[in-house]
Motif scaffolding. Sequence first.
Motif, PDB file in Angstrom:
ATOM      1  N   CYS A 183      49.190  31.778  45.897  1.00  0.00           N
ATOM      2  CA  CYS A 183      48.581  32.957  45.257  1.00  0.00           C
ATOM      3  C   CYS A 183      47.628  32.534  44.144  1.00  0.00           C
ATOM      4  CB  CYS A 183      49.665  33.871  44.686  1.00  0.00           C
ATOM      5  SG  CYS A 183      50.675  34.703  45.921  1.00  0.00           S
ATOM      6  N   PHE A 234      49.764  39.788  45.031  1.00  0.00           N
ATOM      7  CA  PHE A 234      49.578  38.339  44.924  1.00  0.00           C
ATOM      8  C   PHE A 234      49.642  37.878  43.467  1.00  0.00           C
ATOM      9  CE2 PHE A 234      46.935  38.124  49.120  1.00  0.00           C
ATOM     10  CZ  PHE A 234      48.094  38.341  49.836  1.00  0.00           C
ATOM     11  N   GLU A 288      46.556  44.131  47.868  1.00  0.00           N
ATOM     12  CA  GLU A 288      47.024  42.756  48.067  1.00  0.00           C
ATOM     13  C   GLU A 288      46.896  41.944  46.774  1.00  0.00           C
ATOM     14  OE1 GLU A 288      45.853  44.385  52.011  1.00  0.00           O
ATOM     15  OE2 GLU A 288      44.845  44.270  50.058  1.00  0.00           O
ATOM     16  N   SER A 317      44.235  32.127  53.077  1.00  0.00           N
ATOM     17  CA  SER A 317      44.141  30.795  52.473  1.00  0.00           C
ATOM     18  C   SER A 317      43.773  29.717  53.486  1.00  0.00           C
ATOM     19  CB  SER A 317      45.477  30.422  51.809  1.00  0.00           C
ATOM     20  OG  SER A 317      45.851  31.395  50.867  1.00  0.00           O
ATOM     21  N   LEU A 363      48.560  36.398  53.102  1.00  0.00           N
ATOM     22  CA  LEU A 363      48.213  35.377  52.106  1.00  0.00           C
ATOM     23  C   LEU A 363      47.876  34.056  52.788  1.00  0.00           C
ATOM     24  CD1 LEU A 363      48.173  34.228  49.143  1.00  0.00           C
ATOM     25  CD2 LEU A 363      50.621  33.767  49.447  1.00  0.00           C
ATOM     26  N   SER A 406      52.337  35.257  42.091  1.00  0.00           N
ATOM     27  CA  SER A 406      51.870  33.985  41.524  1.00  0.00           C
ATOM     28  C   SER A 406      52.852  33.428  40.504  1.00  0.00           C
ATOM     29  CB  SER A 406      50.492  34.167  40.874  1.00  0.00           C
ATOM     30  OG  SER A 406      50.585  34.927  39.680  1.00  0.00           O
TER      31      SER A 406
END
Length: 426
Positions: free
Chosen positions: A376, A312, A308, A81, A77, A316
């Motif tokens: 997320c 995610f 994924e 990002s 993640l 979140s």
Amino acid sequence: EQNDRKRIPCPLDPKHTVYEDQLEKHLKKCNSREKPKPVYFVQDINAGLKEVAEIPEKQVPLSSLSIEELQSLITRLKKASNGLELHLKEQILSHQALQEALSDPKNGESAFKHLKQQASILGTMEKLHLLGPGRCFVEFGAGRGKLSHWVDIALENVESVQFLLVERATTRFKVDGKHKRRDSIFERLQVDIQHLCLNKVPVLEKKKLPVVGIGKHLCGAATDLALRCLVESYTTCCDGKDEEPAPKRCRAAQTEVAPHKSAGNESTTEDHKPVAGIVIALCCHHKCDWTHYVGREFFKSVGLGPVEFHYFQRMSSWATCGMQETTSKASTSEDSEDQTNDTEEHEHTLSRTASGSDTLQGIMSVEERKEIGCLCKRLIDHGRIEYLQQQGYKAALQYYTEPAVSLENVLLTAVPNPSLIPEPTI
């Protein structure tokens, strides 16, 4: 003799029963019977993914993952990002149309929070020059229709304005009857966004008005369905072959349609889009769905896929329910998923077990979980931004209200790139 008659569950809706000897008669008048589809219903036109191979199989619950597996997900993640614009600008605006209501002491705390959010959404629309004549405002997940109500008040001296309120559920306590302007036209479309073909809505088919898509707390996948409804199926324009969802088109093909222009502008209509703008308050990322998600190409570009995405979206929820106390306090700050009333079903709809929070007790602090949850959300939202940019829109995310007003405080905005802005039709 009456007691000897057998009652059976209704085959259309087992929640109620019917006498077996009256079943045939009942099926003809049952409220759950399939009703004729409206002209704007096109099965799965905005659904998205059709390739069965890409649709994820049933995943292991987040709570069943080992600590090592969770840490691996978090590492991926953060890597995906890296380099993204994660710190959003705070643009808390207001609008004169709501000033009287905002200063009315009769409004309680919950009503005041709703009004502040609606005022900021209207302020953003004004800043983007979306509050103008000759337009059709489409409110997705309209519920009682309050956002459209305030837009109507803001357009007090504006002519040729149409409102379409999209809501799949039957809604009580609608504010539709409170509109004072007689020249504003309000129409409700009771249909799931997944099956809504705007081109077939009679008023748009006839008038070809530029559309402004709006929504206040549009739950999870509903946001993706609405975006595809606007920038793909409506922009593409159904040509008689719309019984199937429109195929993905290249950038060059996107400029084919802008039928709403007058004859005098025909030489330039090919550069215009029929969607004037999009302003949607986001929420419930844990209810997103890879099948409908518009940012799949972005996820693939950073080495991620449906597995994924599944985790995610679950993670979140850590952004808003890391603390049970915070969740309960926020429970009056947003509309429910089907928006049939003003209670809130957002942050706490995913259990602590399903979200994996219990697994991390003693390993990650509440603040760390909250940070991961926000990451997320931003990653999922960035996929939506890239999708809109690829479709020819200038898209952005912003904080439109304080967390104390709503934990779901991010607004998605999009307007066509300058050369593609549609002119109002009066």
